[in-house]
Design an enzyme around this catalytic site. Structure first.
Site, PDB file in Angstrom:
ATOM      1  N   SER A 102       0.808  -1.219   0.000  1.00  0.00           N
ATOM      2  CA  SER A 102       0.000   0.000   0.000  1.00  0.00           C
ATOM      3  C   SER A 102       0.847   1.278   0.000  1.00  0.00           C
ATOM      4  O   SER A 102       0.460   2.270  -0.623  1.00  0.00           O
ATOM      5  CB  SER A 102      -0.957  -0.005   1.191  1.00  0.00           C
ATOM      6  OG  SER A 102      -0.257  -0.188   2.402  1.00  0.00           O
ATOM      7  N   CYS A 108      -7.072  -6.133   0.244  1.00  0.00           N
ATOM      8  CA  CYS A 108      -5.827  -6.129   1.016  1.00  0.00           C
ATOM      9  C   CYS A 108      -5.160  -4.743   0.998  1.00  0.00           C
ATOM     10  O   CYS A 108      -5.680  -3.834   1.624  1.00  0.00           O
ATOM     11  CB  CYS A 108      -4.912  -7.244   0.515  1.00  0.00           C
ATOM     12  SG  CYS A 108      -3.749  -7.793   1.763  1.00  0.00           S
ATOM     13  N   ILE A 164      -2.633 -12.739   2.595  1.00  0.00           N
ATOM     14  CA  ILE A 164      -1.204 -12.571   2.321  1.00  0.00           C
ATOM     15  C   ILE A 164      -0.725 -11.306   3.023  1.00  0.00           C
ATOM     16  O   ILE A 164      -1.041 -10.203   2.597  1.00  0.00           O
ATOM     17  CB  ILE A 164      -0.936 -12.471   0.801  1.00  0.00           C
ATOM     18  CG1 ILE A 164      -1.534 -13.686   0.068  1.00  0.00           C
ATOM     19  CG2 ILE A 164       0.561 -12.350   0.528  1.00  0.00           C
ATOM     20  CD1 ILE A 164      -1.577 -13.544  -1.445  1.00  0.00           C
ATOM     21  N   HIS A 222      -7.598 -11.988  -0.406  1.00  0.00           N
ATOM     22  CA  HIS A 222      -7.488 -11.900  -1.864  1.00  0.00           C
ATOM     23  C   HIS A 222      -8.509 -12.844  -2.501  1.00  0.00           C
ATOM     24  O   HIS A 222      -8.171 -13.978  -2.826  1.00  0.00           O
ATOM     25  CB  HIS A 222      -6.088 -12.331  -2.311  1.00  0.00           C
ATOM     26  CG  HIS A 222      -5.012 -11.333  -2.068  1.00  0.00           C
ATOM     27  ND1 HIS A 222      -4.460 -10.567  -3.063  1.00  0.00           N
ATOM     28  CD2 HIS A 222      -4.386 -10.948  -0.927  1.00  0.00           C
ATOM     29  CE1 HIS A 222      -3.534  -9.770  -2.562  1.00  0.00           C
ATOM     30  NE2 HIS A 222      -3.467  -9.987  -1.262  1.00  0.00           N
ATOM     31  N   GLU A 243      -9.647 -12.832  -5.455  1.00  0.00           N
ATOM     32  CA  GLU A 243      -9.378 -13.063  -6.881  1.00  0.00           C
ATOM     33  C   GLU A 243      -8.568 -14.328  -7.133  1.00  0.00           C
ATOM     34  O   GLU A 243      -8.499 -14.806  -8.261  1.00  0.00           O
ATOM     35  CB  GLU A 243      -8.663 -11.839  -7.481  1.00  0.00           C
ATOM     36  CG  GLU A 243      -7.190 -11.660  -7.109  1.00  0.00           C
ATOM     37  CD  GLU A 243      -6.957 -11.034  -5.725  1.00  0.00           C
ATOM     38  OE1 GLU A 243      -7.933 -10.874  -4.977  1.00  0.00           O
ATOM     39  OE2 GLU A 243      -5.792 -10.748  -5.392  1.00  0.00           O
TER      40      GLU A 243
HETATM   41  N1  GLN Z   1       1.106  -5.868   3.742  1.00  0.00           N
HETATM   42  C1  GLN Z   1       0.641  -5.090   2.606  1.00  0.00           C
HETATM   43  C2  GLN Z   1       0.495  -3.611   2.987  1.00  0.00           C
HETATM   44  O1  GLN Z   1       0.516  -3.271   4.132  1.00  0.00           O
HETATM   45  C3  GLN Z   1      -0.665  -5.646   2.100  1.00  0.00           C
HETATM   46  C4  GLN Z   1      -0.470  -7.050   1.593  1.00  0.00           C
HETATM   47  C5  GLN Z   1      -1.352  -7.423   0.445  1.00  0.00           C
HETATM   48  O2  GLN Z   1      -1.941  -6.579  -0.224  1.00  0.00           O
HETATM   49  N2  GLN Z   1      -1.425  -8.707   0.174  1.00  0.00           N
HETATM   50  O3  GLN Z   1       0.346  -2.818   2.117  1.00  0.00           O
END
Ligand code: GLN
Length: 186
Positions: A49, A79, A135, A170, A172
């Site tokens: 992010s 996510c 994830i 996720h 997808e």
């Molecule tokens: N850990 C990521 C974050 O903080 C997010 C992980 C993901 O999008 N699978 O941006």
């Protein structure tokens, strides 16, 4: 119907595959001119992010997309995408101008720690059991305005506020159920 998929970084191609399988037209958003033609929905994928936020600012995409969301464009963040939508990111200065901050939820990044960084489970999303892949996922710690659509072990993993949908997992990767739900929001 035409869906824009933010394609700056992360797991965007998987969303395209799901929309292809549902025979829904989509296009990748990589620069400002990509959003000149009208579209009906926006997907913000998983990834990192902070990186995505920086790129959104550098490319001049953050403000125009934020305006579209505020004007009611249906948006689906997974996510990292959910983090970019959240108004409140726990313990982070990240919110300051590098995220959309349009959805009235509080989110905690990397909430499962390193040990349980990634895992798979099956849980109810809006009353239907679906596969969920996590994830390095965040947790939605509060839905200040809107509805909770899914929880795993008591933690909120999906929420909706009007035109905005966020999942910390996720979908997808294993199912088209959440995409079909999103298309139903249009
Ligand atoms: N850990 C990521 C974050 O903080 C997010 C992980 C993901 O999008 N699978 O941006």
């Amino acid at each position: 119907m035409r869906i824009g998929i933010l394609a700056l970084q992360g797991a965007f191609i998987e969303h395209k595959h799901v929309l292809d399988s549902l025979h829904v037209e989509s296009f990748e958003i990589r620069r400002l001119r990509d959003i000149e033609s009208p579209f009906d929905g926006l997907i913000i994928p998983g990834g990192e992010s902070t990186t995505m936020g920086k790129l959104l600012v550098e490319l001049g995409l953050l403000e125009p997309l934020k305006q579209k969301i505020e004007n009611g464009l249906p948006v689906f963040g997974t996510c990292a995408g959910a983090i970019l939508l959240a108004k409140d990111i726990e313990g982070a200065a990240q919110g300051q101008g590098t995220t959309f901050a349009t959805m009235d939820i509080t989110i905690q990044r990397n909430a499962y720690g390193r040990q349980l960084g990634s895992f798979f489970t099956e849980e109810k999303f809006n009353d239907t059991v679906i596969p969920m892949s996590f994830i390095r996922a965040p947790i939605i710690t509060k839905v200040n305005n809107g509805e909770v659509l899914a929880t795993v072990n008591g933690d909120i993993v999906a929420a909706r506020q009007g035109n905005q949908l966020a999942t910390t997992f996720h979908p997808e990767l294993k199912t088209d159920f959440v995409h079909r739900y999103f298309l139903g929001m249009m």
